[in-house]
Design a protein around this motif. Structure first.
Motif, PDB file in Angstrom:
ATOM      1  N   LEU A   1      -3.754   5.202 -25.677  1.00 31.09           N
ATOM      2  CA  LEU A   1      -3.147   4.477 -24.563  1.00 31.09           C
ATOM      3  C   LEU A   1      -4.218   3.988 -23.595  1.00 31.09           C
ATOM      4  CD1 LEU A   1      -0.144   6.883 -23.918  1.00 31.09           C
ATOM      5  CD2 LEU A   1      -0.028   4.626 -24.971  1.00 31.09           C
ATOM      6  N   ARG A   2      -4.018   2.799 -23.097  1.00 26.45           N
ATOM      7  CA  ARG A   2      -5.000   2.228 -22.182  1.00 26.45           C
ATOM      8  C   ARG A   2      -4.290   1.426 -21.095  1.00 26.45           C
ATOM      9  NH1 ARG A   2     -10.107  -0.976 -24.477  1.00 26.45           N
ATOM     10  NH2 ARG A   2     -10.553   1.178 -25.092  1.00 26.45           N
ATOM     11  N   LEU A   3      -4.713   1.664 -19.848  1.00 27.59           N
ATOM     12  CA  LEU A   3      -4.180   0.887 -18.732  1.00 27.59           C
ATOM     13  C   LEU A   3      -4.798  -0.502 -18.710  1.00 27.59           C
ATOM     14  CD1 LEU A   3      -4.034   3.278 -15.629  1.00 27.59           C
ATOM     15  CD2 LEU A   3      -2.105   2.231 -16.807  1.00 27.59           C
ATOM     16  N   GLY A   4      -3.989  -1.476 -18.325  1.00 32.29           N
ATOM     17  CA  GLY A   4      -4.489  -2.817 -18.134  1.00 32.29           C
ATOM     18  C   GLY A   4      -5.064  -2.984 -16.736  1.00 32.29           C
ATOM     19  N   PRO A   5      -5.417  -4.196 -16.361  1.00 37.28           N
ATOM     20  CA  PRO A   5      -5.933  -4.446 -15.002  1.00 37.28           C
ATOM     21  C   PRO A   5      -4.819  -4.341 -13.973  1.00 37.28           C
ATOM     22  CG  PRO A   5      -5.701  -6.518 -16.206  1.00 37.28           C
ATOM     23  CD  PRO A   5      -5.373  -5.429 -17.176  1.00 37.28           C
ATOM     24  N   THR A   6      -4.629  -3.143 -13.446  1.00 35.86           N
ATOM     25  CA  THR A   6      -3.452  -2.869 -12.622  1.00 35.86           C
ATOM     26  C   THR A   6      -3.396  -3.700 -11.336  1.00 35.86           C
ATOM     27  OG1 THR A   6      -4.606  -1.002 -11.591  1.00 35.86           O
ATOM     28  CG2 THR A   6      -3.227  -0.521 -13.517  1.00 35.86           C
ATOM     29  N   VAL A   7      -4.555  -3.944 -10.726  1.00 28.22           N
ATOM     30  CA  VAL A   7      -4.545  -4.674  -9.451  1.00 28.22           C
ATOM     31  C   VAL A   7      -4.126  -6.134  -9.636  1.00 28.22           C
ATOM     32  CG1 VAL A   7      -5.917  -5.390  -7.465  1.00 28.22           C
ATOM     33  CG2 VAL A   7      -6.232  -3.109  -8.428  1.00 28.22           C
ATOM     34  N   PRO A   8      -4.750  -6.897 -10.559  1.00 27.94           N
ATOM     35  CA  PRO A   8      -4.286  -8.275 -10.759  1.00 27.94           C
ATOM     36  C   PRO A   8      -2.832  -8.363 -11.209  1.00 27.94           C
ATOM     37  CG  PRO A   8      -6.440  -7.945 -11.766  1.00 27.94           C
ATOM     38  CD  PRO A   8      -5.952  -6.604 -11.365  1.00 27.94           C
TER      39      PRO A   8
ATOM     40  N   ALA B   1      -6.626  -2.869  -2.506  1.00 26.91           N
ATOM     41  CA  ALA B   1      -6.190  -2.712  -3.899  1.00 26.91           C
ATOM     42  C   ALA B   1      -5.247  -1.526  -4.042  1.00 26.91           C
ATOM     43  CB  ALA B   1      -7.405  -2.540  -4.810  1.00 26.91           C
ATOM     44  N   CYS B   2      -5.568  -0.427  -3.373  1.00 31.66           N
ATOM     45  CA  CYS B   2      -4.727   0.766  -3.458  1.00 31.66           C
ATOM     46  C   CYS B   2      -3.337   0.498  -2.917  1.00 31.66           C
ATOM     47  CB  CYS B   2      -5.379   1.930  -2.711  1.00 31.66           C
ATOM     48  SG  CYS B   2      -5.739   1.574  -0.967  1.00 31.66           S
ATOM     49  N   GLN B   3      -3.273  -0.253  -1.845  1.00 34.93           N
ATOM     50  CA  GLN B   3      -1.990  -0.586  -1.231  1.00 34.93           C
ATOM     51  C   GLN B   3      -1.149  -1.455  -2.161  1.00 34.93           C
ATOM     52  OE1 GLN B   3      -2.003  -3.286   2.207  1.00 34.93           O
ATOM     53  NE2 GLN B   3      -0.669  -1.846   3.290  1.00 34.93           N
ATOM     54  N   ASP B   4      -1.797  -2.356  -2.886  1.00 30.80           N
ATOM     55  CA  ASP B   4      -1.086  -3.276  -3.762  1.00 30.80           C
ATOM     56  C   ASP B   4      -0.465  -2.565  -4.964  1.00 30.80           C
ATOM     57  OD1 ASP B   4      -1.730  -5.351  -2.095  1.00 30.80           O
ATOM     58  OD2 ASP B   4      -3.440  -6.031  -3.269  1.00 30.80           O
ATOM     59  N   VAL B   5      -1.126  -1.532  -5.479  1.00 34.31           N
ATOM     60  CA  VAL B   5      -0.621  -0.875  -6.679  1.00 34.31           C
ATOM     61  C   VAL B   5       0.293   0.310  -6.378  1.00 34.31           C
ATOM     62  CG1 VAL B   5      -2.677  -1.542  -7.978  1.00 34.31           C
ATOM     63  CG2 VAL B   5      -2.585   0.723  -6.915  1.00 34.31           C
ATOM     64  N   CYS B   6       0.304   0.782  -5.144  1.00 29.35           N
ATOM     65  CA  CYS B   6       1.089   1.981  -4.803  1.00 29.35           C
ATOM     66  C   CYS B   6       2.580   1.721  -5.022  1.00 29.35           C
ATOM     67  CB  CYS B   6       0.835   2.393  -3.359  1.00 29.35           C
ATOM     68  SG  CYS B   6       1.811   3.846  -2.853  1.00 29.35           S
ATOM     69  N   PRO B   7       3.229   2.478  -5.906  1.00 31.63           N
ATOM     70  CA  PRO B   7       4.655   2.256  -6.156  1.00 31.63           C
ATOM     71  C   PRO B   7       5.552   2.818  -5.066  1.00 31.63           C
ATOM     72  CG  PRO B   7       3.894   4.121  -7.436  1.00 31.63           C
ATOM     73  CD  PRO B   7       2.680   3.563  -6.747  1.00 31.63           C
ATOM     74  N   CYS B   8       4.962   3.567  -4.133  1.00 25.96           N
ATOM     75  CA  CYS B   8       5.748   4.263  -3.117  1.00 25.96           C
ATOM     76  C   CYS B   8       5.675   3.628  -1.737  1.00 25.96           C
ATOM     77  CB  CYS B   8       5.267   5.717  -3.004  1.00 25.96           C
ATOM     78  SG  CYS B   8       5.322   6.639  -4.540  1.00 25.96           S
ATOM     79  N   ASN B   9       4.897   2.556  -1.594  1.00 27.09           N
ATOM     80  CA  ASN B   9       4.660   1.984  -0.254  1.00 27.09           C
ATOM     81  C   ASN B   9       4.180   3.061   0.710  1.00 27.09           C
ATOM     82  OD1 ASN B   9       5.394  -0.526  -1.103  1.00 27.09           O
ATOM     83  ND2 ASN B   9       7.299  -0.631   0.024  1.00 27.09           N
ATOM     84  N   ALA B  10       3.297   3.928   0.217  1.00 22.29           N
ATOM     85  CA  ALA B  10       2.821   5.054   1.018  1.00 22.29           C
ATOM     86  C   ALA B  10       1.478   4.777   1.684  1.00 22.29           C
ATOM     87  CB  ALA B  10       2.696   6.305   0.131  1.00 22.29           C
ATOM     88  N   ILE B  11       0.893   3.615   1.412  1.00 22.26           N
ATOM     89  CA  ILE B  11      -0.446   3.313   1.925  1.00 22.26           C
ATOM     90  C   ILE B  11      -0.370   2.173   2.938  1.00 22.26           C
ATOM     91  CG2 ILE B  11      -2.785   2.572   1.321  1.00 22.26           C
ATOM     92  CD1 ILE B  11      -2.381   3.807  -1.417  1.00 22.26           C
ATOM     93  N   THR B  12      -0.963   2.386   4.092  1.00 25.48           N
ATOM     94  CA  THR B  12      -1.064   1.353   5.117  1.00 25.48           C
ATOM     95  C   THR B  12      -2.524   1.169   5.504  1.00 25.48           C
ATOM     96  OG1 THR B  12      -0.678   3.006   6.851  1.00 25.48           O
ATOM     97  CG2 THR B  12       1.235   1.787   6.048  1.00 25.48           C
ATOM     98  N   ILE B  13      -2.841   0.013   6.048  1.00 23.75           N
ATOM     99  CA  ILE B  13      -4.198  -0.261   6.525  1.00 23.75           C
ATOM    100  C   ILE B  13      -4.219  -0.089   8.035  1.00 23.75           C
ATOM    101  CG2 ILE B  13      -6.112  -1.882   6.564  1.00 23.75           C
ATOM    102  CD1 ILE B  13      -5.311  -1.004   3.754  1.00 23.75           C
TER     103      ILE B  13
END
Length: 336
Positions: A36-43, A269-281
């Protein structure tokens, strides 16, 4: 999405559902054959590329099912002779929970609007307003001069006036009606009328013992297939009707060094991929609110600076009967 099948003494089938996948990489971490391999999660998260978050090498996959049981979000499903291994007593199971207590829920809809994954199905049935207010209104059309004061002042927009005179004495082209499905019999129209053309009586208060107490009916349901146990719904519920059990316990920290610092707004990038909307800047730093983080780790692989440190101290995956599987699955936890 991929689908891998093999038949022999048993028919095994591995299905991947990209809709549920959060790009955390847990499945890849435990895969014993590195299939198994992850793709480019951010784009992908930013909508720049249309492709699945996860791919599988069909030639090396042995359909063991480790990825299926390790995934807390039901993105991977292994069936043996048509039966999901997660329903078999000899396979590990996640004891996570996302549940709404129907007896406590007041159907306010706050959980529905806040859910970052659109995992909450919400329906509310309100009583008819006409069943809750009583009264009478009569407009003397011989006195009415169609000035529109009553329509303009009506707080419920219940009065409709058509005013198209062809002369100063013409009232034939004028009309005035009250929409009783909107009227609350407040009496504003009566008090504002300069010609005393409106008679109004509100009997709601006088008949309050006869009018039934309004009942709000509905249904609030959390879809386990797409829920990621972020706990937004549980935190925002005003009556504590929602119970959430997350898959992991632990911490997630931002540890910077001289040459490795968070880029904040210029990266996110971390904010964009977070499925929980748990990251703010905040102050140009990516801050994780652990109240809403499920410790999936999607942000770890997304961070180009490698300064996010995930520590999992326990997990809700139980019934691990195999020593070899126990050794592999415990890799999800952080060694002390």
């Amino acid at each position: 999405m991929f689908n891998i099948e093999r038949s022999g003494a048993e028919h095994r089938e591995l299905k991947y559902n990209d809709i549920n996948c959060v790009g955390c990489g847990i499945c890849a971490d435990v895969c014993p054959t590195s299939s198994l391999r992850l793709g480019p999660t951010v784009p992908i998260a930013r909508g720049l590329i249309e492709m699945d978050l996860l791919s599988c090498n069909e030639n090396s996959c042995v359909l063991c099912g480790l990825c299926s049981v390790a995934c807390p979000f039901d993105s991977l499903t292994l069936t043996i002779n048509g039966e999901n291994i997660k329903n078999m007593s000899n396979y590990p199971t996640w004891e996570t929970e996302s549940n709404v207590n129907d007896d406590e829920c007041i159907y306010c809809g706050r959980c529905y609007t806040i859910c970052p994954r659109d995992s909450i199905l919400f329906e509310r049935k309100l009583p008819k307003s006409t069943d809750l207010v009583r009264g009478e209104i009569d407009i003397n059309k011989e006195k009415c001069i169609y000035c529109s004061f009553c329509a303009d002042m009506c707080p419920a927009n219940a009065i409709i006036i058509k005013n198209n005179p062809t002369s100063s004495n013409d009232v034939l082209n004028n009309s005035i009606e009250v929409d009783f499905s909107k009227c609350i019999f407040c009496g504003v129209c009566k008090r504002i009328c300069p010609e005393n053309a409106i008679k109004q009586i509100c009997s709601t208060c006088m008949l309050r013992e006869e009018i039934e107490v309004p009942k709000i009916m509905g249904k609030t349901f959390i879809s386990e297939e797409s829920c990621v146990n972020c706990s937004w719904c549980g935190e925002i519920c005003p009556v504590d009707a929602i119970s959430i059990t997350k898959p992991f316990e632990g911490t997630l920290e931002l540890i910077e060094e001289e040459e490795k610092i968070c880029k904040g707004e210029s990266c996110h990038a971390c904010q964009d991929v977070c499925p929980c909307n748990a990251i703010t800047i905040e102050d140009n730093k990516a801050i994780t609110n652990l109240d809403f983080c499920n410790l999936c780790g999607a942000c770890i692989s997304a961070c180009p600076q490698n300064i996010r440190v995930l520590t999992r101290t326990s997990m809700k995956l139980t019934n691990i009967n195999s020593d070899s599987w126990n050794e592999i699955l415990n890799k999800l936890l952080t060694e002390e």
